[in-house]
Design a protein around this motif. Structure first.
Motif, PDB file in Angstrom:
ATOM      1  N   LYS A  75       0.834  -1.202   0.000  1.00 46.72           N
ATOM      2  CA  LYS A  75       0.000   0.000   0.000  1.00 46.72           C
ATOM      3  C   LYS A  75       0.868   1.252   0.000  1.00 46.72           C
ATOM      4  CE  LYS A  75      -4.013   0.125   0.675  1.00 46.72           C
ATOM      5  NZ  LYS A  75      -5.200   0.144  -0.218  1.00 46.72           N
ATOM      6  N   ASP A  78      -3.619   5.206  -0.236  1.00 48.38           N
ATOM      7  CA  ASP A  78      -4.782   4.341  -0.419  1.00 48.38           C
ATOM      8  C   ASP A  78      -4.689   3.504  -1.693  1.00 48.38           C
ATOM      9  OD1 ASP A  78      -5.059   6.372  -2.243  1.00 48.38           O
ATOM     10  OD2 ASP A  78      -7.080   6.963  -1.643  1.00 48.38           O
ATOM     11  N   ASP A 238       3.811   9.724   2.125  1.00 49.15           N
ATOM     12  CA  ASP A 238       3.299   8.360   1.963  1.00 49.15           C
ATOM     13  C   ASP A 238       4.374   7.428   1.425  1.00 49.15           C
ATOM     14  OD1 ASP A 238       0.374   8.656   2.615  1.00 49.15           O
ATOM     15  OD2 ASP A 238       0.563  10.185   1.071  1.00 49.15           O
TER      16      ASP A 238
END
Length: 357
Positions: A75, A78, A238
């Motif tokens: 991941k 998302d 992220d």
């Protein structure tokens, strides 16, 4: 056949030495008829048939989905992302060919629009579901057509390049998002140069701009120091996109001659100086630092732009902490690289750094 057409055909054959030459009137198929075979860079019946097969391939077919499921995924924000990601240098022709100036021209002749679509579909067929791309490349190959005419579903992580002008960054980012990018990162060249010029605050500004758009956000670099800066500043991207490869290959120049900013300067003619040949100055230090970083790490340049074999480069990256690798692949490399990546991931289960993503 006219003399002009004969020369054009011979030129295409010269750019594709590994394909067996056959008469173009053989086995005409939809989308690759004899009349446009040269346009697509397809000069054999086998290649024309492969073009038709890939264009018609249903990515939702049970047999294809089963094949795709062999690729381990993680991941990033998302997004579910295969741990082998397609790079973009073979699309934008940034070939990193060291002192071989003909390589870019050779690759440009090979990578026609049709060939590029074939490559992308083959990536998806084998479980590579994400690629890194720049807006200019999207337009160059008319990638909307890949989705509408080829049924392509590749996720796009945008490589947002605004040079060193932070005032242009948001405009360039929005351009990528409007074309359909689902994630974005700050180009490593910007991070490196801002850090070197003591303008690292611009890295923070770019990060904050990307965060406004509620997308998976990353920071890239070709040197460890900008990533260490982000960690020190408490940024929470992220993902990081950071170069990573060992230096046990012939064209690697000596450690004592490596300079932080060398890849942004003119290549040197001396063999013991930088000449488009090295992208990770200290792999051991990088692995040691990243061991304590709790952010998914996409390693790129893991083969030092072709100087290291896939088996060696993939194994080294995954064993030493990378969560994903970003690799440029020609169509004839895809199946083998996927197989190697799957094996390398399985072999790296006992690595020191936990898997992230």
């Amino acid at each position: 056949m006219s003399e002009a057409n004969r020369r054009e055909l011979l030129g295409n054959l010269g750019a594709l030495p590994f394909l067996k030459a056959r008469a173009p009137e053989q086995a005409a198929v939809a989308g690759a008829t004899p009349g446009n075979a040269n346009q697509w860079g397809l000069v054999t019946a086998e290649e024309q048939q492969n073009y038709a097969r890939l264009k018609a391939l249903d990515l939702n077919a049970r047999i294809v989905v089963a094949k795709q499921a062999n690729m381990p995924v993680g991941k990033i924000g998302d997004l579910s992302v295969g741990r082998l990601i397609s790079g973009s240098n073979l699309i934008n022709m940034n070939m990193h060919a060291r002192d071989l100036p003909y390589v870019r021209d050779l690759a440009t002749r090979y990578a026609t629009e049709g060939r590029m679509f074939m490559t992308l579909k083959k990536l998806e067929e084998h479980g590579v579901n994400t690629f890194v791309l720049k807006a200019g490349n999207f337009r160059q190959y008319n990638l909307r057509k890949y989705k509408t005419e080829w049924g392509g579903k590749l996720q796009w992580i945008a490589d947002v390049i605004a040079g060193t002008n932070i005032d242009m960054f948001e405009k360039v980012l929005v351009e990528h998002l409007e074309l359909g990018a689902g994630a974005a990162y700050l180009w490593g060249g910007s991070s490196d140069q801002w850090y070197y010029r003591k303008k690292a605050g611009n890295i923070v500004k770019a990060y904050e701009i990307m965060r406004k758009y509620k997308i998976p956000t990353g920071i890239a670099a070709h040197r460890l120091e900008p990533i260490a800066f982000c960690e020190k500043e408490g940024l929470k991207p992220d993902f990081y996109l950071l170069t990573f490869h060992h230096d046990r290959y012939w064209s690697a120049h000596p450690k004592q001659n490596r300079r932080f900013i060398e890849m942004f300067e003119k290549d040197r003619p001396e063999h013991d100086q930088y000449h488009d040949n090295m992208f990770c100055h200290n792999a051991e230090a990088t692995a040691a630092f990243m061991e304590n970083v709790r952010v998914p790490w996409i390693a790129f340049k893991v083969m030092a732009a072709g100087a290291i074999t896939p088996e060696d480069g993939f194994n080294y990256a995954f064993q030493n902490g990378a969560d994903f690798i970003c690799v440029g692949m020609f169509d004839w490399q895809v199946e083998q690289d996927v197989e190697i990546a799957i094996k390398s991931i399985a072999a790296a289960r006992g690595r020191k750094r936990p898997w992230f993503g």
